[in-house]
Design a protein around this motif. Structure first.
Motif, PDB file in Angstrom:
ATOM      1  N   MET A   1      23.038  42.113  63.782  1.00  0.00           N
ATOM      2  CA  MET A   1      24.013  42.152  62.691  1.00  0.00           C
ATOM      3  C   MET A   1      23.532  42.683  61.586  1.00  0.00           C
ATOM      4  SD  MET A   1      26.493  38.922  62.294  1.00  0.00           S
ATOM      5  CE  MET A   1      27.246  39.496  60.827  1.00  0.00           C
ATOM      6  N   VAL A   2      23.882  43.675  61.155  1.00  0.00           N
ATOM      7  CA  VAL A   2      23.023  44.855  59.615  1.00  0.00           C
ATOM      8  C   VAL A   2      22.591  43.348  58.848  1.00  0.00           C
ATOM      9  CG1 VAL A   2      25.081  45.299  58.567  1.00  0.00           C
ATOM     10  CG2 VAL A   2      22.705  46.465  57.917  1.00  0.00           C
ATOM     11  N   ASN A   3      23.177  42.307  58.392  1.00  0.00           N
ATOM     12  CA  ASN A   3      22.938  41.545  57.845  1.00  0.00           C
ATOM     13  C   ASN A   3      20.944  40.715  58.067  1.00  0.00           C
ATOM     14  OD1 ASN A   3      25.750  41.591  58.102  1.00  0.00           O
ATOM     15  ND2 ASN A   3      26.030  40.332  56.540  1.00  0.00           N
ATOM     16  N   THR A   4      20.990  41.499  58.999  1.00  0.00           N
ATOM     17  CA  THR A   4      19.897  40.606  59.233  1.00  0.00           C
ATOM     18  C   THR A   4      18.407  41.373  58.772  1.00  0.00           C
ATOM     19  OG1 THR A   4      20.104  41.214  61.746  1.00  0.00           O
ATOM     20  CG2 THR A   4      20.261  38.972  61.702  1.00  0.00           C
ATOM     21  N   VAL A   5      19.183  42.329  58.204  1.00  0.00           N
ATOM     22  CA  VAL A   5      17.864  43.759  57.915  1.00  0.00           C
ATOM     23  C   VAL A   5      18.242  43.516  56.369  1.00  0.00           C
ATOM     24  CG1 VAL A   5      17.773  46.199  58.122  1.00  0.00           C
ATOM     25  CG2 VAL A   5      18.861  44.842  60.145  1.00  0.00           C
ATOM     26  N   TRP A   6      17.471  43.908  56.530  1.00  0.00           N
ATOM     27  CA  TRP A   6      16.626  44.165  54.562  1.00  0.00           C
ATOM     28  C   TRP A   6      15.900  45.869  54.475  1.00  0.00           C
ATOM     29  CZ3 TRP A   6      18.168  40.693  51.255  1.00  0.00           C
ATOM     30  CH2 TRP A   6      19.069  39.455  51.584  1.00  0.00           C
TER      31      TRP A   6
END
Length: 341
Positions: free
Chosen positions: A93-98
């Motif tokens: 998920m893109v939510n795990t990318v910073w």
């Protein structure tokens, strides 16, 4: 800023530490072993807080080692409300990318002038909070918030590399430092013994007897970049309705990708307007109904993050930048390859 400008070094996980101020930068001195990780603690040289291994422009994931070694796994996750932060188990998920921004802040000297700012899937930034943590969480809350002033220490982070992590893995303690009073708080996961507790919080570090635990250790992973045609943009997440209408301010980047023109178009959209697919369809009008890529930002100093999921459910005002496919500006965009191994 080049990688040679970033302070490096190693520290001691599980050691008893004392904090002193030296050369304008906070320094942690190892004062002996016997900390939370047993015999690994050993006397080490003084280590300054730095920003290694982060470099501006990187996309990163932060895997919590304490939960991983407990068999739970989990990455630092930008909650779909757009407000909170937790541990998420779905890596793709893109939510795990910073995205990383290493910046020089006013009033600092030498390595102390540099801080790390991390912005997530909704353009908002990993931030310390003065509010106490929820039940079952150690320390203080962690939020997502806009980046509005260069003096906002809540979104500023420093690192100490964890020693003995081995191989090509970069593992760090991620610290928020209040420069006015010297208070240091370490980002930590919760739920070492309770799988359901996916909270993230900030634990104060006692300057005279600091103890770092595995739950404070974060492995920095770097998903590769990719060039992506806007029409093949991957979308993750639910189709979010939210509550009421939302306000969306839009800038359209020019042919070269410049979006500094202050003129904006403002739209009032229904709750269904949070859908990424709906947004791409609606803003295709800026490119003769051809594909576009949408980026989001939060705050006066907030930089862009590619919008690869629906807008968050807990917020009502958004600032977007539209890049038109087929232009040189669009061709220079870089996206995280969130499906890469």
């Amino acid at each position: 800023m080049s990688s040679s400008d970033i302070a490096t070094g190693s520290s001691c996980s599980g050691s008893s530490l004392s904090g002193v101020e030296g050369g304008g930068a906070w320094v942690l001195l190892a004062a002996g072993g016997g900390g939370g990780r047993g015999s690994e603690g050993a006397a080490l040289t003084a280590q300054p807080l730095g920003v290694a291994p982060f470099e501006s422009g990187q996309y990163v994931r932060l895997l919590n080692r304490g939960r991983r070694l407990a068999g739970y796994g989990g990455y630092l996750f930008a909650d779909e409300s757009g407000k909170g932060v937790s541990i998420g188990g779905i890596r793709e998920m893109v939510n795990t990318v910073w995205r990383v921004q290493v910046l020089e802040t006013p009033g600092g000297a030498g390595a102390d002038a540099y801080h790390v700012v991390l912005r997530g899937a909704y353009g908002r930034h990993l931030a310390a909070s003065p509010r106490g943590g929820a039940d079952g969480h150690i320390g203080y809350q962690v939020d997502q918030r806009p980046f509005d002033t260069m003096e906002d220490i809540r979104v500023m982070w420093r690192t100490i590399p964890v020693p003995g992590s081995g191989g090509d893995r970069d593992v760090v303690f991620l610290l928020n430092v209040n420069s006015s009073n010297g208070v240091i708080r370490a980002l930590r996961a919760n739920g070492k013994y309770r799988l359901w507790n996916t909270g993230v919080s900030l634990q104060p570090i006692d300057h005279t007897d600091a103890r770092f635990s595995l739950m404070m250790e974060w492995e920095v992973q770097r998903p590769p970049y990719q060039l992506r045609n806007a029409a093949r943009c991957l979308c993750f997440g639910q189709r979010r309705q939210g509550t009421g209408r939302i306000q969306v301010s839009v800038r359209v980047a020019n042919h070269e990708g410049n979006y500094n023109d202050p003129r904006e178009a403002t739209f009032s959209l229904p709750g269904t307007g949070r859908s990424l697919i709906e947004l791409e369809r609606r803003f295709g009008c800026f490119n003769n109904d051809q594909p576009v890529s949408i980026f989001i930002r939060a705050g006066t100093h907030g930089q862009l993050f590619p919008l690869l999921t629906d807008l968050p459910s807990g917020l009502g005002n958004f600032k977007l930048v539209v890049f038109r496919a087929g232009t040189p500006g669009h061709d220079r965009l870089r996206f995280p390859d969130i499906l890469a191994a």
